[in-house]
Scaffold this active site. Structure first.
Site, mmCIF file in Angstrom:
data_model
loop_
_atom_site.group_PDB
_atom_site.id
_atom_site.type_symbol
_atom_site.label_atom_id
_atom_site.label_comp_id
_atom_site.label_asym_id
_atom_site.label_seq_id
_atom_site.Cartn_x
_atom_site.Cartn_y
_atom_site.Cartn_z
ATOM 1 N N ASN A 92 28.924 34.285 41.874
ATOM 2 C CA ASN A 92 28.332 33.297 40.966
ATOM 3 C C ASN A 92 29.329 32.916 39.866
ATOM 4 O O ASN A 92 29.497 31.734 39.542
ATOM 5 C CB ASN A 92 27.091 33.889 40.277
ATOM 6 C CG ASN A 92 25.802 33.568 41.012
ATOM 7 O OD1 ASN A 92 25.765 32.684 41.852
ATOM 8 N ND2 ASN A 92 24.755 34.300 40.693
ATOM 9 N N GLU B 276 19.551 38.629 45.888
ATOM 10 C CA GLU B 276 20.542 38.767 46.962
ATOM 11 C C GLU B 276 20.283 40.059 47.717
ATOM 12 O O GLU B 276 21.187 40.755 48.138
ATOM 13 C CB GLU B 276 21.975 38.736 46.395
ATOM 14 C CG GLU B 276 22.111 39.099 44.931
ATOM 15 C CD GLU B 276 22.251 40.598 44.665
ATOM 16 O OE1 GLU B 276 21.295 41.139 44.069
ATOM 17 O OE2 GLU B 276 23.271 41.198 45.017
ATOM 18 N N ASP C 88 22.060 44.561 50.529
ATOM 19 C CA ASP C 88 22.291 43.874 49.251
ATOM 20 C C ASP C 88 23.734 43.377 49.218
ATOM 21 O O ASP C 88 24.673 44.124 49.557
ATOM 22 C CB ASP C 88 22.037 44.869 48.106
ATOM 23 C CG ASP C 88 22.184 44.224 46.736
ATOM 24 O OD1 ASP C 88 21.159 43.889 46.124
ATOM 25 O OD2 ASP C 88 23.349 44.047 46.288
ATOM 26 N N ILE C 89 23.914 42.132 48.823
ATOM 27 C CA ILE C 89 25.271 41.559 48.775
ATOM 28 C C ILE C 89 26.060 42.256 47.663
ATOM 29 O O ILE C 89 25.551 42.432 46.551
ATOM 30 C CB ILE C 89 25.217 40.032 48.540
ATOM 31 C CG1 ILE C 89 24.346 39.358 49.613
ATOM 32 C CG2 ILE C 89 26.631 39.449 48.541
ATOM 33 C CD1 ILE C 89 24.150 37.867 49.419
ATOM 34 N N HIS D 157 26.502 28.796 40.457
ATOM 35 C CA HIS D 157 25.227 29.107 41.106
ATOM 36 C C HIS D 157 25.102 28.465 42.489
ATOM 37 O O HIS D 157 24.511 29.039 43.403
ATOM 38 C CB HIS D 157 24.088 28.626 40.198
ATOM 39 C CG HIS D 157 23.076 29.686 39.966
ATOM 40 N ND1 HIS D 157 21.839 29.660 40.552
ATOM 41 C CD2 HIS D 157 23.133 30.813 39.218
ATOM 42 C CE1 HIS D 157 21.165 30.723 40.180
ATOM 43 N NE2 HIS D 157 21.928 31.440 39.365
ATOM 44 N N ASP E 54 24.150 30.383 45.789
ATOM 45 C CA ASP E 54 23.009 30.020 46.643
ATOM 46 C C ASP E 54 23.442 29.849 48.101
ATOM 47 O O ASP E 54 22.749 30.267 49.032
ATOM 48 C CB ASP E 54 22.374 28.706 46.163
ATOM 49 C CG ASP E 54 21.508 28.923 44.929
ATOM 50 O OD1 ASP E 54 21.436 30.076 44.444
ATOM 51 O OD2 ASP E 54 20.909 27.939 44.446
HETATM 52 P P1 GH3 Z 1 26.238 45.095 43.318
HETATM 53 O O1 GH3 Z 1 27.472 45.060 44.123
HETATM 54 O O2 GH3 Z 1 26.045 46.383 42.598
HETATM 55 O O3 GH3 Z 1 25.018 44.706 44.101
HETATM 56 O O4 GH3 Z 1 26.416 44.031 42.148
HETATM 57 P P2 GH3 Z 1 25.939 42.526 42.111
HETATM 58 O O5 GH3 Z 1 26.855 41.751 41.266
HETATM 59 O O6 GH3 Z 1 25.751 42.012 43.500
HETATM 60 O O7 GH3 Z 1 24.492 42.689 41.505
HETATM 61 P P3 GH3 Z 1 23.901 42.339 40.101
HETATM 62 O O8 GH3 Z 1 22.492 42.849 40.150
HETATM 63 O O9 GH3 Z 1 24.787 42.832 38.989
HETATM 64 O O10 GH3 Z 1 23.879 40.778 40.040
HETATM 65 C C1 GH3 Z 1 23.098 40.001 40.863
HETATM 66 C C2 GH3 Z 1 23.136 38.596 40.355
HETATM 67 O O11 GH3 Z 1 22.502 37.715 41.263
HETATM 68 C C3 GH3 Z 1 22.445 38.417 39.047
HETATM 69 C C4 GH3 Z 1 21.629 37.148 39.211
HETATM 70 O O12 GH3 Z 1 21.931 36.219 38.195
HETATM 71 C C5 GH3 Z 1 22.097 36.600 40.516
HETATM 72 N N1 GH3 Z 1 21.028 35.935 41.259
HETATM 73 C C6 GH3 Z 1 19.761 36.387 41.479
HETATM 74 N N2 GH3 Z 1 19.095 35.492 42.238
HETATM 75 C C7 GH3 Z 1 19.946 34.464 42.492
HETATM 76 C C8 GH3 Z 1 19.830 33.241 43.246
HETATM 77 O O13 GH3 Z 1 18.803 32.912 43.837
HETATM 78 N N3 GH3 Z 1 20.925 32.439 43.298
HETATM 79 C C9 GH3 Z 1 22.097 32.762 42.676
HETATM 80 N N4 GH3 Z 1 23.129 31.933 42.799
HETATM 81 N N5 GH3 Z 1 22.229 33.889 41.945
HETATM 82 C C10 GH3 Z 1 21.173 34.736 41.876
HETATM 83 MG MG MG Z 2 24.281 42.934 44.785
#
Ligand code: GH3
Ligand code: MG
Length: 308
Positions: free
Chosen positions: A184, A219, A176-177, A189, A193
Site C-alpha cells: 500500500n 488481506e 495472510d499477505i 491503495h 486492492d
Molecule cells: P504482516 O506481514 O505481519 O501481515 O504485515 P502487514 O503489513 O501485511 O499487515 P498489517 O496488519 O500491518 O497491515 C495491513 C494493512 O492492510 C493495513 C490496512 O490499512 C491495509 N488494508 C486493510 N484492508 C485493505 C483493503 O481492502 N485494501 C487495501 N489496499 N488495504 C487494506
Molecule cells: Mg499481512
C-alpha cells in the site's frame, strides 16, 4: 425484468381445477407456459427429482398430504423454486401460515381468475430471482467476488457436521499477505486492492472443487479443506503458498508472498476455536520470517509444526 416462458408444476388432484388452470395459462399472452401436473405430494416430489421448474402451484388438500406439510416437503426437495399455494377456503390465516412455511404467495380457489393467477405466478418467479440474487450477494465479498466471512461460517458448520457424521478428517487454514502495508505504501491503495484481488483469485483457482477460500479481513483469507488428512494438508498449503509467490503484478516488481497457519478440526471444535488455532500457527509463521506454512496440532500442548 421480463419472462417469456415458464415451466410450472401444477400439484392438483382435482381434475376440473387442473383443467381450468391449464386453460388459463394456455390463454394468457403474458408468457408461454409449459405445465406438468402432479396429482399427489409423492408424485410432485418424484417429478421435482428429475426435472426443474420455475414455479410450483400447490393445492393444499392432496390425497397423501394435507396443509403446510406439503410446503415443507417440497421446500426441502427444491429449496429455490417458488411455491404459490391455492387454498381451498377463503381463510386468510391459512395463506399467512403458508407464507410462514415458505410459500411465496397464496390464492384462494375462489380467486383463480385468469389475470390474477398468471400474474401471481410470474411475480412469484421474479421475486424469487431477486431474493436469490440478494442472498448470493450477501455471501460474497464485494471486492474480490469470492466467499465472505458469513459464507465461510456457514461452510465451516456444514463441513463440521459432515465430518462428524462420516468420520472424515477436516482441516482449516488462514492465509495472510506478508508486508501488505508496504505494498500500500509503495503503490497506494489501488495497487493494494489489485494485489488482494489477484491473491484471492489465485487461492480460489488453487482450491480443489471441494475446498473453499473466503476473504475474512483486509488481506486475510480463510481456507476450508473438507475430507483432508493432516498429511494431505501440508502439500495443499504449500501449493497455495507457491501459487501466491508466482503471481506477477503489473506495476509492482517485488514478490507477493503469503504466510499460512492451519489446523486439523476436532469434533469438539467450533468455528472460533478451530480458526484461533490456525491463527496461532499463522502468527508463528510470521514470527519465523513469513512466506511459510505452519500447522498447529489440535492436541495440546504440542508445539506448532513447521512445514516450510
Ligand atoms: P504482516 O506481514 O505481519 O501481515 O504485515 P502487514 O503489513 O501485511 O499487515 P498489517 O496488519 O500491518 O497491515 C495491513 C494493512 O492492510 C493495513 C490496512 O490499512 C491495509 N488494508 C486493510 N484492508 C485493505 C483493503 O481492502 N485494501 C487495501 N489496499 N488495504 C487494506
Ligand atoms: Mg499481512
Amino acid at each position: 425484468m421480463h419472462i417469456e416462458s415458464i415451466r410450472l408444476l401444477l400439484v392438483e388432484d382435482n381434475d376440473l381445477d387442473a383443467k381450468y388452470i391449464t386453460r388459463v395459462f394456455a390463454r394468457t399472452d403474458m408468457m408461454q407456459a409449459t405445465i406438468v401436473r402432479a396429482t399427489s405430494l409423492s408424485d410432485a416430489l418424484s417429478k421435482l427429482e428429475v426435472a426443474s421448474f420455475d414455479v410450483i402451484l400447490l393445492d393444499l388438500g392432496l390425497p397423501d398430504s394435507n396443509g403446510l406439510q406439503s410446503i415443507r416437503e417440497i421446500r426441502e426437495r427444491s429449496p429455490s423454486t417458488p411455491i404459490v399455494v391455492q387454498t381451498g377456503d377463503d381463510h386468510r390465516e391459512t395463506g399467512f401460515q403458508a407464507i410462514a412455511a415458505g410459500a411465496q404467495d397464496f390464492l384462494s380457489k375462489n380467486d383463480l381468475k385468469d389475470h390474477l393467477l398468471t400474474r401471481v405466478a410470474v411475480h412469484a418467479i421474479l421475486r424469487q430471482k431477486q431474493l436469490i440474487e440478494v442472498q448470493e450477494a450477501s455471501l460474497r465479498d464485494s471486492m474480490t467476488g469470492i466467499a465472505n466471512r458469513r459464507r465461510c461460517d456457514i461452510e465451516f458448520q456444514k463441513q463440521l457436521d459432515i465430518a462428524a457424521r462420516m468420520g472424515t478428517p477436516f482441516c482449516v487454514a488462514i492465509a495472510d499477505i506478508d508486508h501488505f502495508k508496504s505494498i500500500n505504501d509503495c503503490g497506494g491503495h489501488d495497487l493494494g486492492d489489485r494485489v488482494i484481488k489477484e491473491v484471492a483469485q489465485v487461492l480460489h483457482n488453487t482450491c480443489r472443487a471441494k475446498d473453499m477460500v473466503a476473504r475474512i479481513g483486509g488481506e486475510e483469507f480463510a481456507l476450508i479443506f473438507p475430507d483432508t488428512s493432516i498429511d494431505e494438508l501440508a502439500s495443499l498449503l504449500q501449493m497455495h503458498r507457491r501459487s501466491a509467490e508466482q503471481l506477477e503484478i503489473e506495476g509492482y516488481d517485488h514478490n507477493i508472498t503469503v504466510s499460512i497457519g492451519a489446523t486439523y478440526v476436532l469434533s469438539s471444535d467450533d468455528n472460533r476455536s478451530a480458526f484461533s488455532r490456525a491463527d496461532e500457527a499463522l502468527y508463528s509463521a510470521k514470527d519465523d520470517g513469513r512466506n511459510q506454512c505452519k500447522i498447529q496440532p489440535a492436541i495440546r500442548p504440542v508445539l506448532s509444526t513447521q512445514i516450510a
